[in-house]
Write a protein that holds these residues in place. Structure first.
Motif, PDB file in Angstrom:
ATOM      1  N   PHE A   1       2.520 -28.276 -57.891  1.00 21.59           N
ATOM      2  CA  PHE A   1       1.315 -28.068 -57.063  1.00 21.59           C
ATOM      3  C   PHE A   1       1.438 -27.207 -55.904  1.00 21.59           C
ATOM      4  O   PHE A   1       0.428 -26.317 -55.968  1.00 21.59           O
ATOM      5  CB  PHE A   1       0.734 -29.562 -56.562  1.00 21.59           C
ATOM      6  CG  PHE A   1      -0.376 -29.390 -55.733  1.00 21.59           C
ATOM      7  CD1 PHE A   1      -1.687 -29.521 -56.618  1.00 21.59           C
ATOM      8  CD2 PHE A   1      -0.477 -29.677 -54.413  1.00 21.59           C
ATOM      9  CE1 PHE A   1      -2.926 -29.756 -55.703  1.00 21.59           C
ATOM     10  CE2 PHE A   1      -1.727 -29.772 -53.649  1.00 21.59           C
ATOM     11  CZ  PHE A   1      -2.886 -29.672 -54.426  1.00 21.59           C
ATOM     12  N   LEU A   2       2.319 -27.055 -55.194  1.00 24.72           N
ATOM     13  CA  LEU A   2       2.524 -26.296 -53.806  1.00 24.72           C
ATOM     14  C   LEU A   2       2.872 -25.015 -54.589  1.00 24.72           C
ATOM     15  O   LEU A   2       2.314 -23.521 -54.016  1.00 24.72           O
ATOM     16  CB  LEU A   2       4.004 -26.882 -53.249  1.00 24.72           C
ATOM     17  CG  LEU A   2       3.676 -28.280 -52.435  1.00 24.72           C
ATOM     18  CD1 LEU A   2       4.734 -28.381 -51.743  1.00 24.72           C
ATOM     19  CD2 LEU A   2       2.433 -28.083 -51.454  1.00 24.72           C
TER      20      LEU A   2
ATOM     21  N   THR B   1      -1.164 -18.630 -56.533  1.00 28.01           N
ATOM     22  CA  THR B   1      -2.781 -18.348 -56.655  1.00 28.01           C
ATOM     23  C   THR B   1      -3.657 -18.151 -55.420  1.00 28.01           C
ATOM     24  O   THR B   1      -4.592 -17.415 -55.319  1.00 28.01           O
ATOM     25  CB  THR B   1      -3.458 -19.255 -57.597  1.00 28.01           C
ATOM     26  OG1 THR B   1      -3.485 -20.564 -56.864  1.00 28.01           O
ATOM     27  CG2 THR B   1      -2.843 -19.476 -58.897  1.00 28.01           C
ATOM     28  N   GLY B   2      -3.115 -18.776 -54.253  1.00 29.43           N
ATOM     29  CA  GLY B   2      -3.834 -18.593 -52.937  1.00 29.43           C
ATOM     30  C   GLY B   2      -3.480 -17.682 -52.033  1.00 29.43           C
ATOM     31  O   GLY B   2      -4.187 -17.302 -51.080  1.00 29.43           O
ATOM     32  N   TRP B   3      -2.172 -17.077 -52.369  1.00 29.32           N
ATOM     33  CA  TRP B   3      -1.631 -16.122 -51.321  1.00 29.32           C
ATOM     34  C   TRP B   3      -1.157 -14.991 -52.235  1.00 29.32           C
ATOM     35  O   TRP B   3      -1.421 -13.602 -52.012  1.00 29.32           O
ATOM     36  CB  TRP B   3      -0.481 -16.878 -50.422  1.00 29.32           C
ATOM     37  CG  TRP B   3       0.072 -15.795 -49.277  1.00 29.32           C
ATOM     38  CD1 TRP B   3      -0.565 -15.243 -48.293  1.00 29.32           C
ATOM     39  CD2 TRP B   3       1.379 -15.452 -49.119  1.00 29.32           C
ATOM     40  NE1 TRP B   3       0.353 -14.151 -47.720  1.00 29.32           N
ATOM     41  CE2 TRP B   3       1.578 -14.530 -48.336  1.00 29.32           C
ATOM     42  CE3 TRP B   3       2.538 -15.848 -50.018  1.00 29.32           C
ATOM     43  CZ2 TRP B   3       2.769 -14.051 -47.966  1.00 29.32           C
ATOM     44  CZ3 TRP B   3       3.903 -15.327 -49.736  1.00 29.32           C
ATOM     45  CH2 TRP B   3       3.745 -14.355 -48.556  1.00 29.32           C
TER      46      TRP B   3
ATOM     47  N   LEU C   1      -0.577 -23.532 -55.552  1.00 34.31           N
ATOM     48  CA  LEU C   1      -1.312 -23.024 -54.503  1.00 34.31           C
ATOM     49  C   LEU C   1      -0.867 -21.809 -53.704  1.00 34.31           C
ATOM     50  O   LEU C   1      -1.485 -20.925 -53.425  1.00 34.31           O
ATOM     51  CB  LEU C   1      -1.428 -24.035 -53.687  1.00 34.31           C
ATOM     52  CG  LEU C   1      -2.384 -25.150 -54.090  1.00 34.31           C
ATOM     53  CD1 LEU C   1      -2.103 -26.285 -52.664  1.00 34.31           C
ATOM     54  CD2 LEU C   1      -3.485 -24.956 -54.322  1.00 34.31           C
TER      55      LEU C   1
ATOM     56  N   GLU D   1       1.610 -18.172 -63.282  1.00 34.22           N
ATOM     57  CA  GLU D   1       0.698 -19.086 -62.104  1.00 34.22           C
ATOM     58  C   GLU D   1       0.551 -20.275 -62.669  1.00 34.22           C
ATOM     59  O   GLU D   1       0.652 -21.319 -62.123  1.00 34.22           O
ATOM     60  CB  GLU D   1      -0.151 -18.329 -61.455  1.00 34.22           C
ATOM     61  CG  GLU D   1      -1.305 -18.323 -62.145  1.00 34.22           C
ATOM     62  CD  GLU D   1      -1.228 -16.970 -63.177  1.00 34.22           C
ATOM     63  OE1 GLU D   1      -2.137 -16.815 -64.294  1.00 34.22           O
ATOM     64  OE2 GLU D   1      -0.253 -16.251 -63.221  1.00 34.22           O
TER      65      GLU D   1
ATOM     66  N   THR E   1      -7.960 -21.326 -56.649  1.00 35.21           N
ATOM     67  CA  THR E   1      -7.762 -22.576 -57.410  1.00 35.21           C
ATOM     68  C   THR E   1      -8.187 -23.762 -56.649  1.00 35.21           C
ATOM     69  O   THR E   1      -8.545 -24.824 -57.405  1.00 35.21           O
ATOM     70  CB  THR E   1      -6.373 -22.545 -57.646  1.00 35.21           C
ATOM     71  OG1 THR E   1      -5.961 -21.286 -58.480  1.00 35.21           O
ATOM     72  CG2 THR E   1      -5.830 -23.631 -58.634  1.00 35.21           C
ATOM     73  N   LEU E   2      -7.715 -23.827 -55.381  1.00 31.28           N
ATOM     74  CA  LEU E   2      -8.090 -25.102 -54.417  1.00 31.28           C
ATOM     75  C   LEU E   2      -9.470 -25.494 -54.712  1.00 31.28           C
ATOM     76  O   LEU E   2      -9.897 -26.539 -54.715  1.00 31.28           O
ATOM     77  CB  LEU E   2      -7.673 -25.166 -53.110  1.00 31.28           C
ATOM     78  CG  LEU E   2      -7.643 -26.273 -52.399  1.00 31.28           C
ATOM     79  CD1 LEU E   2      -6.855 -27.478 -52.908  1.00 31.28           C
ATOM     80  CD2 LEU E   2      -7.175 -25.971 -50.914  1.00 31.28           C
ATOM     81  N   SER E   3     -10.448 -24.379 -54.650  1.00 33.67           N
ATOM     82  CA  SER E   3     -11.860 -24.607 -54.309  1.00 33.67           C
ATOM     83  C   SER E   3     -12.197 -25.397 -55.935  1.00 33.67           C
ATOM     84  O   SER E   3     -13.219 -26.043 -55.652  1.00 33.67           O
ATOM     85  CB  SER E   3     -12.459 -23.479 -53.915  1.00 33.67           C
ATOM     86  OG  SER E   3     -12.610 -22.389 -54.810  1.00 33.67           O
TER      87      SER E   3
END
Length: 542
Positions: free
Chosen positions: A230-231, A237-239, A234, A198, A268-270
C-alpha cells in the motif's frame, strides 16, 4: 488433512518426465512462435518500445524512450511533440525489467522473447514444486499442465514483450515463502515483486490479505506485505511518477476509471477514496456487463475445472487485481489473453492447489479426471482458434468469413522487402516508422510512430524533423478489405507519404514490394537528388 490423505501425498522427488515435457514443450513452442513473430513482422509497438527502453538503458540512459513519449499524456492529450529524452518511468515504474538491459546489449532484439518465455516457463516449474509438496504427483502434474495450456498464460507468452511477465513467477515464490515460512525468500521476492511495476503492489497486497486470513502462522507477515504494498503504490504513483510525467493521472487513470471518478488529478489515492464513497457505483462496475464478466471468470477458470470459482483461497489471492480488472473500462479490461491477466495467475493456480489439498478424495473419481481433460482441451482449442495477437496467423486465418489468410511464404516475402528498406537507414539516424516496422529500427535514440508525427523534441526541447521515414503500406493490403482498422491505417499512411513528397520536404528514395522510404530533403543531400524516385512511379502511394 487426514492421515490417509496425507499418506497419499508423496514427498518431493526427481521431477517427472511429464513435467519436463510440458515445460520444454511450452518453452520451445512459445519461443519458436516469438521468433516467427519477429521475422514475419507480427511484433508491433510494445515490442519496439521496450526494446528501445532497454537499449537506451544499456547505453546509460535508464527508462529513456521516444516511442514511450508518443504514448504520454503530453502527446496524446496535450498535442505536444514526442521527446527524445522522455522517461518511460512516468507511465510505468518497471525497475525490475531494466535488469534485462545487459542481455539486450549482448544479443539485441532476441533478448526480449528469450526472457519472456524463460520467465513464464520457470513459473510453471515453481507451481509444480509447490503443488507436489501438498498433492499426489498425478494431480500436481495436472495442475502444471493447466498452467502451460491456459490461455491466460499462452496469450501473454505470445504477445509483444511486456513488463508483467514476472508476476506469476514472483507471485508463486511469495506464496511458497509464506507456506514454508522462509522469511529471507519472502522479503527478497516481495521487494522484487514491487519493482515489477507500480500496480504490482496490488498483487502483493492480495497475497498478504490471504496470509492474514488463511495462514495463522503468517498473519504478521501478511500484514507487513499489505502495508508495504500500500505504501509503495502511494509512493510511486503519488510522488515518483508524477515527478517525471503527468501521464498517470492525465491519461491512464482517466482511461481506466473515468467512468467512476470525475476528477483523477489527485492520483491513485483519490481514485480509491472515490470508489469507497460510491459503493453502489463500484458494485455496478464490477458486474457490468454481466455476460462479459461471467465469460471472463469462466474462461480464466476453465483450465482448472472451474475450481477457482469454489476456492476461498483463490478469491483472497486475486482480490485486488481482480477488482481492478472488473471495474476498469476499455477493451483490455476483460480479455483473457492479454498481459494484464497475469496478475491473476498466481491466485488462480495456488488457490486451486490449496482447494485440492482440502478435497483430495475427489481426485480418485474418474469422471472428474475425464472432465478436466475435456476442459483443458476445450480451453486450448478456443485459445488457438482465437489466434491471440495474430501470433498464429501463419496457421490460423485472420478471418474465416470472409476468408483472409496470409501464407507463411507471403510473410517471408514481406520480411525480405522490409529488410531491404531498413538496410538503407543509418544506425544513428532519426526515424519515423509505422507500426510493423518499429521493432526492426528500435535500437536507436530517435524513433517515433508514423503517420502520427515526423517531428520530435531534441534534448534541448527544440523541434526537429526526422531524417528518414519508413512505411509499409503494403503490409496492410491483405487485411484492408475486411478489417476497418487496417484499411484506415493504410489510407492514412498513403496520404501522409504523398503529402510529404509533394511538399518537397522529403524525397522518395525507395519503393518496392509495398515498402516506402523517404529521406529528408536537406541541403546536404540535394546534390544527389537524381537518385530519387518519381512519386508517381510508386504504386504504394496510390
Amino acid at each position: 488433512m487426514s492421515e490417509s490423505t496425507a499418506s497419499a501425498v508423496p514427498s518431493q522427488g526427481p521431477m517427472p518426465g511429464g513435467v519436463k515435457a510440458l515445460a520444454a514443450g511450452f518453452f520451445l513452442v512459445c519461443l519458436a512462435i516469438q521468433i516467427w513473430r519477429l521475422e514475419s513482422l507480427s511484433a508491433t509497438y510494445d515490442q519496439a518500445l521496450f526494446l528501445q527502453e532497454l537499449w537506451s538503458t544499456a547505453q546509460g540512459r535508464p527508462f529513456e524512450s521516444s516511442l514511450s513519449s508518443v504514448l504520454s499524456a503530453a502527446v496524446k492529450v496535450g498535442g505536444e511533440l514526442p521527446s527524445v529524452a522522455y522517461l518511460h518511468l512516468g507511465q510505468h515504474a518497471n525497475f525490475l525489467t531494466l535488469l534485462i538491459a545487459p542481455l539486450v546489449a549482448l544479443i539485441g532484439s532476441w533478448a526480449l522473447p528469450l526472457v519472456q518465455v524463460v520467465v513464464l516457463t520457470a513459473a510453471g516449474l515453481v507451481l509444480w514444486r509447490i503443488a507436489v509438496r501438498r498433492l499426489p504427483a498425478s494431480l500436481a502434474i495436472r495442475l502444471t499442465a493447466a498452467y502451460y495450456l491456459s490461455g491466460a498464460v499462452i496469450g501473454p507468452a505470445l504477445e509483444n514483450f511486456h513488463d508483467l511477465i514476472w508476476l506469476p513467477l514472483l507471485g508463486f515464490l511469495v506464496v511458497e515463502a509464506l507456506l514454508e515460512q522462509r522469511r529471507r525468500q519472502l522479503v527478497l521476492v516481495a521487494v522484487m515483486l514491487l519493482l515489477v511495476r507500480e500496480d504490482s503492489g496490488l498483487v502483493l497486497f492480495s497475497l498478504g490479505l490471504w496470509a492474514l486470513v488463511r495462514q495463522p502462522g503468517a498473519r504478521w507477515s501478511g500484514v507487513g506485505l499489505m502495508a508495504a504494498s500500500f505504501l509503495w503504490v502511494l509512493l510511486v504513483t503519488g510522488w515518483i511518477q508524477p515527478a517525471v510525467d503527468s501521464s498517470l493521472s492525465d491519461r491512464f487513470l482517466q482511461e481506466k476509471f473515468g467512468h467512476l471518478v470525475d476528477d483523477v488529478s489527485g492520483g491513485t489515492l483519490s481514485v480509491l477514496l472515490a470508489m469507497l464513497r460510491h459503493p453502489l457505483a463500484l458494485l455496478q462496475a464490477i458486474v457490468s456487463p454481466p455476460a462479459a464478466t461471467l465469460g471472463f471468470l469462466l474462461a480464466l477458470s476453465l483450465p482448472l475445472l472451474l475450481i477457482p470459482l469454489l476456492s476461498v483461497d483463490s478469491a483472497l489471492l486475486v482480490a485486488a487485481p481482480l477488482l481492478i480488472a472488473l471495474v476498469s473500462q476499455g477493451r483490455s479490461a476483460l480479455s483473457v489473453t492479454l498481459r494484464y491477466v497475469l496478475a491473476l495467475v498466481p491466485g488462480l493456480y495456488l488457490g486451486s492447489v490449496l482447494w485440492w489439498q482440502r478435497h483430495l478424495s475427489l481426485w480418485s473419481k474418474r469422471w472428474i479426471r475425464r472432465c478436466w481433460v475435456g476442459a483443458l482441451g476445450l480451453g486450448l482449442t478456443l485459445t488457438l482458434l482465437a489466434n491471440p495477437h495474430r501470433s498464429l496467423s501463419a496457421l490460423v486465418p485472420d478471418s474465416f468469413s470472409p476468408w483472409v489468410h496470409v501464407s507463411p511464404a507471403a510473410m517471408l516475402e514481406r520480411r525480405a522487402a522490409l529488410r531491404e528498406a531498413v538496410a538503407l537507414i543509418p544506425d544513428q539516424a532519426s526515424v519515423s516508422a509505422d507500426t510493423p516496422v518499429l521493432p526492426s529500427l528500435a535500437q536507436r535514440e530517435v524513433l517515433i510512430r508514423f503517420p502520427k508525427s515526423i517531428q520530435y523534441l531534441d534534448r534541448s526541447d527544440e523541434p526537429q524533423s526526422v531524417d528518414w521515414v519508413v512505411a509499409f503500406p503494403g503490409h496492410y493490403g491483405p487485411l484492408a478489405p475486411v478489417f476497418e482498422l487496417e484499411r484506415n491505417q493504410q489510407r492514412l499512411i498513403r496520404r501522409k507519404l504523398t503529402r510529404l513528397v509533394e511538399s518537397g520536404d522529403y524525397r522518395l528514395v525507395h519503393c518496392r514490394a509495398g515498402t516506402v522510404v523517404l529521406q529528408r530533403a536537406s541541403a546536404e543531400i540535394a546534390a544527389s537528388a537524381e537518385m530519387a524516385i518519381e512519386p508517381r512511379s510508386c504504386s504504394s502511394l496510390n
